[in-house]
Design a protein around this motif. Structure first.
Motif, PDB file in Angstrom:
ATOM      1  N   ALA A   1       5.850   3.352  -2.168  1.00  0.00           N
ATOM      2  CA  ALA A   1       4.872   2.827  -1.208  1.00  0.00           C
ATOM      3  C   ALA A   1       3.839   3.901  -0.880  1.00  0.00           C
ATOM      4  CB  ALA A   1       5.579   2.364   0.054  1.00  0.00           C
ATOM      5  N   LYS A   2       4.337   5.105  -0.659  1.00  0.00           N
ATOM      6  CA  LYS A   2       3.451   6.199  -0.313  1.00  0.00           C
ATOM      7  C   LYS A   2       2.497   6.502  -1.473  1.00  0.00           C
ATOM      8  CE  LYS A   2       4.029  10.277   2.558  1.00  0.00           C
ATOM      9  NZ  LYS A   2       5.080  11.091   3.198  1.00  0.00           N
TER      10      LYS A   2
ATOM     11  N   GLU B   1      -4.705   4.427  -3.566  1.00  0.00           N
ATOM     12  CA  GLU B   1      -5.825   3.673  -3.014  1.00  0.00           C
ATOM     13  C   GLU B   1      -6.953   4.610  -2.599  1.00  0.00           C
ATOM     14  OE1 GLU B   1      -6.344   0.261  -2.597  1.00  0.00           O
ATOM     15  OE2 GLU B   1      -4.678   0.272  -4.024  1.00  0.00           O
ATOM     16  N   LYS B   2      -6.579   5.610  -1.837  1.00  0.00           N
ATOM     17  CA  LYS B   2      -7.588   6.522  -1.297  1.00  0.00           C
ATOM     18  C   LYS B   2      -8.160   7.433  -2.373  1.00  0.00           C
ATOM     19  CE  LYS B   2      -5.273   6.538   3.166  1.00  0.00           C
ATOM     20  NZ  LYS B   2      -4.324   7.332   3.954  1.00  0.00           N
ATOM     21  N   HIS B   3      -7.773   8.666  -2.331  1.00  0.00           N
ATOM     22  CA  HIS B   3      -8.352   9.625  -3.269  1.00  0.00           C
ATOM     23  C   HIS B   3      -7.675   9.502  -4.620  1.00  0.00           C
ATOM     24  CE1 HIS B   3      -5.039  11.282  -1.024  1.00  0.00           C
ATOM     25  NE2 HIS B   3      -5.830  11.348   0.019  1.00  0.00           N
TER      26      HIS B   3
ATOM     27  N   PRO C   1       3.073   9.149 -11.691  1.00  0.00           N
ATOM     28  CA  PRO C   1       4.467   9.577 -11.562  1.00  0.00           C
ATOM     29  C   PRO C   1       5.408   8.535 -12.130  1.00  0.00           C
ATOM     30  CG  PRO C   1       3.691   8.708  -9.475  1.00  0.00           C
ATOM     31  CD  PRO C   1       2.536   8.619 -10.445  1.00  0.00           C
ATOM     32  N   ILE C   2       5.333   8.327 -13.430  1.00  0.00           N
ATOM     33  CA  ILE C   2       6.145   7.283 -14.047  1.00  0.00           C
ATOM     34  C   ILE C   2       7.529   7.784 -14.404  1.00  0.00           C
ATOM     35  CG2 ILE C   2       4.204   5.974 -14.949  1.00  0.00           C
ATOM     36  CD1 ILE C   2       4.530   7.352 -17.568  1.00  0.00           C
ATOM     37  N   GLY C   3       7.724   9.094 -14.370  1.00  0.00           N
ATOM     38  CA  GLY C   3       9.009   9.637 -14.782  1.00  0.00           C
ATOM     39  C   GLY C   3      10.181   9.095 -13.989  1.00  0.00           C
TER      40      GLY C   3
ATOM     41  N   ASP D   1      11.222  11.497  -0.859  1.00  0.00           N
ATOM     42  CA  ASP D   1      11.951  11.460   0.402  1.00  0.00           C
ATOM     43  C   ASP D   1      13.311  12.107   0.204  1.00  0.00           C
ATOM     44  OD1 ASP D   1       9.861  10.116   1.479  1.00  0.00           O
ATOM     45  OD2 ASP D   1      10.785   8.119   1.352  1.00  0.00           O
ATOM     46  N   VAL D   2      13.711  12.910   1.159  1.00  0.00           N
ATOM     47  CA  VAL D   2      15.053  13.488   1.114  1.00  0.00           C
ATOM     48  C   VAL D   2      16.067  12.418   1.493  1.00  0.00           C
ATOM     49  CG1 VAL D   2      16.602  15.182   2.149  1.00  0.00           C
ATOM     50  CG2 VAL D   2      14.230  15.798   1.660  1.00  0.00           C
ATOM     51  N   VAL D   3      17.112  12.304   0.687  1.00  0.00           N
ATOM     52  CA  VAL D   3      18.162  11.339   0.987  1.00  0.00           C
ATOM     53  C   VAL D   3      19.158  11.974   1.955  1.00  0.00           C
ATOM     54  CG1 VAL D   3      20.062   9.997   0.034  1.00  0.00           C
ATOM     55  CG2 VAL D   3      17.933  10.237  -1.259  1.00  0.00           C
ATOM     56  N   ASP D   4      19.341  11.333   3.088  1.00  0.00           N
ATOM     57  CA  ASP D   4      20.295  11.858   4.071  1.00  0.00           C
ATOM     58  C   ASP D   4      21.674  11.314   3.746  1.00  0.00           C
ATOM     59  OD1 ASP D   4      21.618  12.890   6.193  1.00  0.00           O
ATOM     60  OD2 ASP D   4      20.812  11.462   7.660  1.00  0.00           O
ATOM     61  N   ASP D   5      22.431  12.121   3.009  1.00  0.00           N
ATOM     62  CA  ASP D   5      23.753  11.661   2.599  1.00  0.00           C
ATOM     63  C   ASP D   5      24.849  12.169   3.533  1.00  0.00           C
ATOM     64  OD1 ASP D   5      23.499  14.286   1.980  1.00  0.00           O
ATOM     65  OD2 ASP D   5      23.696  14.045  -0.175  1.00  0.00           O
TER      66      ASP D   5
END
Lengths: 262, 262
Positions: free
Chosen positions: B247-248, B254-256, B182-184, B225-229
């Motif tokens: 981070a996610k 790491e895993k799959h 996901p480099i975009g 993540d949804v930004v809570d504005d």
DNA sequence: TCAAAAGTGTTCGCTATACACCCATGG
DNA sequence: CCATGGGTGTATAGCGAACACTTTTGA
């Protein structure tokens, strides 16, 4: 760098050596002089290394040569050598491969260039790395290079320089590449059975496929031709031989973007 | 190459220059001498070039600098320069990028090394090419380099050297890369709407997605993540802002083994 | 007032996956 | 004689692709 950029002492040497100063004018670097080459700025040395993958029923292997000289004398390394001024890096990789192992690789691809400053204790060396896929059966025993040997990818000896990094990078590139292009066939004899092909994919990708799903998936790609060997196949134990149809693949590649998707 | 490999004339010069011959002994190349560097064998020059991709609503662009000197004076080229002996090629690419455009690129990746023998009319030059992704909004107007400009990828000016090859290769690498990683997001502001993200993907891959399928697919990856504005979103016209959760992603990686699969 | 933007549903068909069956060989 | 290898069949679940509906803003 015209002559004015040259140290006066060097200019004297050139004069004494009967070298015409005009050949230097307009050249910025690489003046051939005094049994060597002179540059205004330091230049790193350039080499190519080649990770050669081979395959047989015992699994996936790479070809290594034993180093006869220091540094890393006695360690194993990927075949490679210095880039000449009149060849591209791919030509260099093919030439070195031929010289050191006698091999001609059908498939060869550049995958990364390694530039850490301390890769070689002697001088700064930058290495353009290739990986090649060859059919191990093509490699005649008793090679030109008696010190070249195949090692299984999961049991490598200590490697010279940073060649372990190069290996890991090559392995990764091979895995990524095989998702998009049917390069695996380069590792097999011209005719092969479906289970041979499956074992190859499993060895490269380190996964297991369901035999029957693999079978159908491969056939659905319509890239394999059945070899008519005249054998009456009333026995299920005699596997059908296939041949990769490269022409068909190239044609498909032209049209719709192609994906292997394993 | 010990002193015995050196031309007698050069040895004389060294003596006259009060350079201790012992510094040469045991070194094979790169002897620093006479306002320059001397090598037994010819060395190609090494440079890095950087294809910088930027994005805004007008589409995908690359950053070019106008050449002020021959050859190719007046043509446009990717920022780059010569490799120093104490830096890796990535450090070199980042340094040159900073010097010529003032930019710091979060994402930068080596994609190919160009080695054709006639790439530069002055001398043999080998170029390690990188591509970088930057958020165009981060680039302050009125840059350090007044002669740096953005050009849409489908409307490039004439390029110097073989930079058109470099560009095409970079474009291809970007497309392949974005299938797996996901480099975009590096090309977008920290907070973005779903349709901005979709437009970016469409610009890079040159395809069109169904708005609603794209929406769900992206959310199903669970990387946004949804930004809570604080805005009361009773109006469908006010789009939800998202933020990429790196981070996610790293955790999932790491895993799959992770696949974006667009 | 109506086109456009944005969130949410639904259906359909393909295919990846899992597993069952048959059959001849050869140790 | 039965484990093994090899060809073929089939059912299911999930996902990608296509398309419908709703709401509200702003030109």
């Amino acid at each position: 760098m015209g002559p004015e950029g040259i140290h006066p002492d060097l200019r004297d040497v050139l004069r004494k050596s009967n070298i015409d100063l005009s050949v230097i004018t307009g050249k910025t670097a690489g003046v051939e002089v005094m049994n060597g080459y002179w540059y205004k700025y330091p230049h790193a040395a350039l080499t190519t290394d080649c990770v050669i993958f081979g395959y047989d029923r015992t699994g996936l292997s790479v070809l290594l040569v034993e180093r006869g000289i220091e540094p890393y004398k006695g360690s194993w390394a990927f075949p490679g050598g210095f880039l000449r001024m009149d060849e591209t890096s791919e030509e260099c990789a093919r030439r070195e491969l031929k010289e050191e192992t006698g091999l001609d690789a059908a498939f060869m691809e550049q995958f990364h260039t390694f530039t850490k400053t301390d890769r070689d204790p002697r001088e700064r060396v930058v290495t353009i790395a290739y990986f090649a896929l060859v059919n191990k059966a093509d490699v005649k025993g008793g090679d030109d290079a008696a010190d070249a040997r195949w090692f299984p990818v999961d049991d490598l000896p200590p490697l010279a320089f940073d060649h372990i990094d190069i290996f890991q990078h090559a392995m990764q590139s091979l895995r990524e590449k095989i998702h998009f292009e049917p390069i695996g066939f380069e590792l097999l004899p011209e005719e092969f059975t479906m289970s041979e092909l499956q074992s190859l994919y499993e060895a490269i990708l380190d996964v297991e496929f369901d035999r029957r799903n693999f079978y159908r998936k491969m056939l659905s790609l319509e890239l394999l031709d059945v070899v008519d060997d005249g054998i009456v196949r009333n026995s299920p134990r005699i596997a059908i031989k296939y041949r990769f149809n490269k022409a068909k693949y190239d044609e498909m590649k032209e049209k719709h973007k192609f994906r292997l998707e394993f």
